[in-house]
Write an enzyme that holds these catalytic residues in place. Structure first.
Site, PDB file in Angstrom:
ATOM      1  N   SER A 156      -1.372   3.367  -4.331  1.00 34.23           N
ATOM      2  CA  SER A 156      -1.356   4.421  -3.328  1.00 34.23           C
ATOM      3  C   SER A 156      -0.046   4.683  -3.165  1.00 34.23           C
ATOM      4  O   SER A 156       1.117   4.147  -3.504  1.00 34.23           O
ATOM      5  CB  SER A 156      -1.662   3.694  -2.152  1.00 34.23           C
ATOM      6  OG  SER A 156      -1.933   4.468  -0.906  1.00 34.23           O
TER       7      SER A 156
ATOM      8  N   TYR B 144      -2.955  -2.976   4.373  1.00 33.93           N
ATOM      9  CA  TYR B 144      -3.092  -2.171   3.290  1.00 33.93           C
ATOM     10  C   TYR B 144      -1.752  -1.800   2.548  1.00 33.93           C
ATOM     11  O   TYR B 144      -1.754  -2.186   1.529  1.00 33.93           O
ATOM     12  CB  TYR B 144      -4.062  -0.857   3.642  1.00 33.93           C
ATOM     13  CG  TYR B 144      -4.324   0.021   2.657  1.00 33.93           C
ATOM     14  CD1 TYR B 144      -5.503  -0.302   1.863  1.00 33.93           C
ATOM     15  CD2 TYR B 144      -3.631   1.091   2.321  1.00 33.93           C
ATOM     16  CE1 TYR B 144      -5.755   0.520   0.753  1.00 33.93           C
ATOM     17  CE2 TYR B 144      -3.819   2.059   1.149  1.00 33.93           C
ATOM     18  CZ  TYR B 144      -5.034   1.611   0.526  1.00 33.93           C
ATOM     19  OH  TYR B 144      -5.435   2.317  -0.696  1.00 33.93           O
TER      20      TYR B 144
END
Length: 274
Positions: free
Chosen positions: A131, A144
């Protein structure tokens, strides 16, 4: 016909990638964590198996099934994952472990087992779904962020260890804002694991974080459809020597550049506005 194992195909990026590759003639093993999603995939005419990446036994069984059918495995797309929102001070160690079990340890376990196949046959492609939050960090996304940073560190090391092998490749995809059920699932995890009413950030959660996660409209700048990631996976599958890293969305390019050129203080001030 080349084949690929994809995790997390219940919706979004995993499902769109499975559809695109299947349409392009690849043999897709589309897996999902829930039985009902496996049935949905089978109704779409996919070869689909139940695969929870936190379950090493299920990983072994799925790989054995693939080898029984095809005698080889060409690629793995480690796509399964979720986001656990919440300020770092509101994340218990157990909640952080839960985030890592899927996003990091699950990814590694499948990679670990698939590599034994790739080493034996002399070729294979590993595609890691990271990501933009593996490059930069945003507030209230600490769990995350940490899981994606961990994937970055492990994959960067792994890539160096594969430098002298001409048949096995590992590529990282740094995805920015993409339309999926990510926010919907993140809201569920927030409500499940964060004690918002007793948090220092209670008002911020109510006024900003939850309202954003609950919104039916995605107004995130530079947002792209899930198919944008699927096209990159297709590009990797077609490439004889895939690149080590692929950025998806303008946001990833901009923030990746900012990380390289700005001081830590300036970068923090910029990111804090997002």
């Amino acid at each position: 016909m080349a084949n690929i194992l994809i995790t997390g195909c219940s919706s979004g990026i995993g499902l769109e990638t499975a559809k695109l590759l299947k349409d392009k003639g690849y043999k897709v093993y589309a897996t999902a964590r829930k039985k009902e999603d496996v049935l949905m995939l089978q109704e779409l005419d996919f070869i689909s198996y139940k695969l929870d990446v936190t379950n090493s036994v299920e990983i072994t069984e799925v790989l054995e099934r693939i080898l029984k059918l095809d005698k080889a495995l060409d690629a793995v797309f480690n796509n399964a994952g979720f986001g656990q929102p919440g300020a770092v001070e509101d994340l218990s160690t157990e909640v952080l472990k839960e985030q890592f079990e899927t996003n990091f340890f699950g990814t590694h376990e499948l990679t670990f087992q698939a590599m034994k196949i790739f080493r034996n046959q002399g070729y294979g492609k590993i595609i890691q779904h990271s990501s933009v939050l593996g490059l930069i960090s945003l507030k209230f996304r600490g769990a995350y962020n940490a899981s994606k940073y961990a994937i970055e560190g492990l994959t960067d090391t792994f890539r160096q260890e594969l430098l002298n092998h001409n048949g096995i490749f590992i590529s990282t995809i740094n995805t920015g804002p993409v339309t999926s059920k990510f926010r919907e699932n993140a809201l569920k995890m927030f409500n499940k694991n964060i004690n918002a009413k007793d948090s220092y950030f209670r008002n911020t959660y109510e006024q900003e974080l939850k309202s954003r996660l609950e919104s039916k409209e995605d107004t995130t700048p530079f947002n792209l459809p899930a198919s944008s990631v699927a096209k990159v996976v297709l590009k990797i599958m077609k490439a004889k020597k895939p690149k080590p890293r692929y950025y998806v969305t303008i946001a990833t390019y901009l923030l990746g550049f900012a990380k390289r050129v700005l001081s830590t203080n300036l970068l923090d001030k910029l990111l804090n506005k997002i």
